[in-house]
Design a protein around this motif. Structure first.
Motif, PDB file in Angstrom:
ATOM      1  N   SER A  29       0.833  -1.194   0.000  1.00  0.00           N
ATOM      2  CA  SER A  29       0.000   0.000   0.000  1.00  0.00           C
ATOM      3  C   SER A  29       0.871   1.248   0.000  1.00  0.00           C
ATOM      4  O   SER A  29       1.896   1.279   0.671  1.00  0.00           O
ATOM      5  CB  SER A  29      -0.910   0.003   1.240  1.00  0.00           C
ATOM      6  OG  SER A  29      -1.541   1.257   1.386  1.00  0.00           O
TER       7      SER A  29
ATOM      8  N   ASN B 121       0.438   3.981   4.881  1.00  0.00           N
ATOM      9  CA  ASN B 121       0.364   3.162   6.088  1.00  0.00           C
ATOM     10  C   ASN B 121       0.395   4.087   7.293  1.00  0.00           C
ATOM     11  O   ASN B 121       1.444   4.599   7.666  1.00  0.00           O
ATOM     12  CB  ASN B 121       1.530   2.169   6.147  1.00  0.00           C
ATOM     13  CG  ASN B 121       1.566   1.443   7.487  1.00  0.00           C
ATOM     14  OD1 ASN B 121       0.569   1.350   8.161  1.00  0.00           O
ATOM     15  ND2 ASN B 121       2.739   0.946   7.848  1.00  0.00           N
TER      16      ASN B 121
ATOM     17  N   GLN C   1      -9.787  -0.709   8.155  1.00  0.00           N
ATOM     18  CA  GLN C   1      -9.495  -2.122   7.896  1.00  0.00           C
ATOM     19  C   GLN C   1     -10.152  -2.581   6.590  1.00  0.00           C
ATOM     20  O   GLN C   1      -9.539  -3.293   5.786  1.00  0.00           O
ATOM     21  CB  GLN C   1      -9.983  -2.977   9.067  1.00  0.00           C
ATOM     22  CG  GLN C   1      -9.197  -2.766  10.360  1.00  0.00           C
ATOM     23  CD  GLN C   1      -9.736  -3.592  11.509  1.00  0.00           C
ATOM     24  OE1 GLN C   1     -10.750  -4.277  11.375  1.00  0.00           O
ATOM     25  NE2 GLN C   1      -9.070  -3.521  12.651  1.00  0.00           N
TER      26      GLN C   1
ATOM     27  N   GLU D  11      -8.221  -1.259   3.558  1.00  0.00           N
ATOM     28  CA  GLU D  11      -7.019  -2.030   3.215  1.00  0.00           C
ATOM     29  C   GLU D  11      -7.380  -3.244   2.368  1.00  0.00           C
ATOM     30  O   GLU D  11      -6.680  -3.582   1.396  1.00  0.00           O
ATOM     31  CB  GLU D  11      -6.304  -2.475   4.495  1.00  0.00           C
ATOM     32  CG  GLU D  11      -5.702  -1.351   5.314  1.00  0.00           C
ATOM     33  CD  GLU D  11      -4.581  -0.632   4.583  1.00  0.00           C
ATOM     34  OE1 GLU D  11      -3.921  -1.269   3.745  1.00  0.00           O
ATOM     35  OE2 GLU D  11      -4.381   0.562   4.849  1.00  0.00           O
TER      36      GLU D  11
ATOM     37  N   GLN E 120      -8.377  -2.123  -1.122  1.00  0.00           N
ATOM     38  CA  GLN E 120      -7.209  -1.735  -1.910  1.00  0.00           C
ATOM     39  C   GLN E 120      -6.557  -2.956  -2.548  1.00  0.00           C
ATOM     40  O   GLN E 120      -6.181  -2.925  -3.732  1.00  0.00           O
ATOM     41  CB  GLN E 120      -6.209  -1.006  -1.010  1.00  0.00           C
ATOM     42  CG  GLN E 120      -5.208  -0.162  -1.769  1.00  0.00           C
ATOM     43  CD  GLN E 120      -4.440   0.753  -0.850  1.00  0.00           C
ATOM     44  OE1 GLN E 120      -3.938   0.316   0.179  1.00  0.00           O
ATOM     45  NE2 GLN E 120      -4.327   2.011  -1.215  1.00  0.00           N
TER      46      GLN E 120
END
Length: 416
Positions: free
Chosen positions: A213, A216, A358, A361, A364
């Motif tokens: 990613s 972060n 969450q 993520e 993604q």
């Protein structure tokens, strides 16, 4: 006859005189040429002498070694680091956080830019770790970016930081070698990082997938160093209400108590009403906007035969920016002294925010799979994506009646 001989002799003498003059002129020209060559030959010597003088001047500059950085004080660390590494543009110290900004320099590719940044940063961390004046080490890297209109602007493209708590658990000598071999390890172990999406999407697939990613923030200490794009990296100041007012704590009720407990209206006098009104408004508006954005993205995902039709994963970045903006305001309100019902609502919103992060993520990673056309079942993946969007959208509709009530009771008062 005698006169004729005399005349002949006189003519010969004149010729000899001319020859002599010519010879003298030739010798003069020759000597002049030699002299000019000598002067030309001397000029480089003068330049060399000047260069030597410059070199001597440069050598007089104080030399900074990595071991010297151990004793650098907060007020000397910028000068020391600039002498130690000419690629450093500026250094900022905030409390015990050290923020180093690199100079912009030429690079071969986005990949080399990212790799250079990671290795330079871990090397500096290794050199600075022993300095007990700092316990957070942050690094920023700008470069010239070109927008869709062809306009160029110097923008920060990388930010990252390590805390001393994380570094205490590492063998920095070995870890630096590991980063040299594999740059993605630097980001995998960082306490927080932000990479410009335009560059992140252009780096090698293996490096990009290893980092996973471009953002972060899970372990970011926002009160010390704000990593979000466009932020100023200033220390987050607590509102005056928190600094000056102690939280109101209800005293236990005893039989001897004669005073009536304060009503909420009376207690609210002690609160920073303008700050609470402003934050509750921003937060509720933020959740409404998130709801619309989530629905917009969800509608754009579908199937066409065995393929998935969806926007690029980079389209999620705007959603993340909205989430982060709302999250910042929630954190700000958590640090403010508020009535109990406002505080309880804020905590619930913080929980919702964490759950949305969450889900984001996971979304993604799902969108990255679509970018790469790497999925076994299009219909199954679309279903999972829409389910995630649905869960996230529900989290944007919490019970904010306490916010609405407080806003109505105090907003008109603030206008007056």
């Amino acid at each position: 006859m005698k006169r004729r001989l005399d005349k002949q002799r006189s003519t010969l003498s004149g010729k000899l005189t001319l020859i002599a003059i010519f010879v003298v002129l030739m010798i003069g020209a020759f000597l002049g040429a030699i002299n000019n060559q000598s002067k030309i030959a001397d000029e480089p010597k003068k330049e060399i002498k000047v260069a030597d003088e410059k070199k001597t001047t440069a050598e007089k500059q104080p030399e900074i070694k990595s071991t010297d950085l151990k004793n650098s004080a907060p007020d000397t660390i910028e000068n020391d680091l600039k002498l130690y590494d000419e690629n450093i543009d500026k250094v900022v110290v905030r409390d015990k956080a050290l923020i180093v900004t690199y100079k912009d320099s030429a690079f071969w590719s986005d990949n080399s830019l990212l790799e250079e940044y990671a290795y330079d940063s871990i090397n500096l961390i290794e050199d600075l770790y022993s300095n007990q004046n700092f316990d957070l080490f942050a690094f920023e890297r700008p470069t010239v970016m070109t927008d869709d209109n062809g306009n160029e602007k110097l923008d920060t493209v990388f930010k990252s930081f390590y805390t001393r708590n994380t570094l205490d658990q590492m063998n920095l000598d070995n870890f630096t070698d590991m980063v040299l071999v594999d740059r993605k390890r630097y980001f995998q172990k960082a306490d927080g990082y932000w990479l410009h999406p335009g560059i992140f999407l252009n780096v090698d697939k293996k490096l990009r997938e290893g980092i996973r990613s471009p953002i972060n923030f899970d372990n970011m200490d926002e009160s010390r160093y704000n990593m979000r794009d466009g932020a100023t990296n200033d220390v987050v100041e607590q509102p005056d209400s928190v600094k000056k007012e102690k939280p109101i704590v209800a005293e236990p009720v005893t039989e001897d108590a004669v005073e009536e407990p304060q009503t909420e209206a009376e207690q609210s006098i002690s609160y920073d009403a303008p700050a609470i009104v402003n934050s509750t408004f921003i937060i509720t508006q933020g959740f409404d906007q998130l709801s619309f954005k989530i629905e917009e993205l969800s509608v754009m995902v579908g199937t066409k035969g065995d393929l998935i039709t969806a926007p690029l994963s980079s389209s999620l970045f705007s959603l993340k920016e909205m989430m982060d903006h709302t999250g910042q305001e929630i954190t700000k309100l958590q640090q403010t002294s508020t009535p109990s019902d406002i505080g309880a609502t804020t905590e619930q919103l913080a929980t919702n925010q964490a759950e949305m992060n969450q889900i984001y993520e996971e979304l993604q990673q799902q969108f990255y799979s679509i970018d790469k056309q790497d999925y076994p079942d299009a219909a199954q993946l679309v279903s999972a994506i829409k389910q995630n969007f649905s869960m996230m959208e529900k989290l944007t509709h919490p019970d904010v009646s306490a916010y609405s009530k407080y806003f109505k009771e105090n907003a008109d008062e603030q206008r007056n």
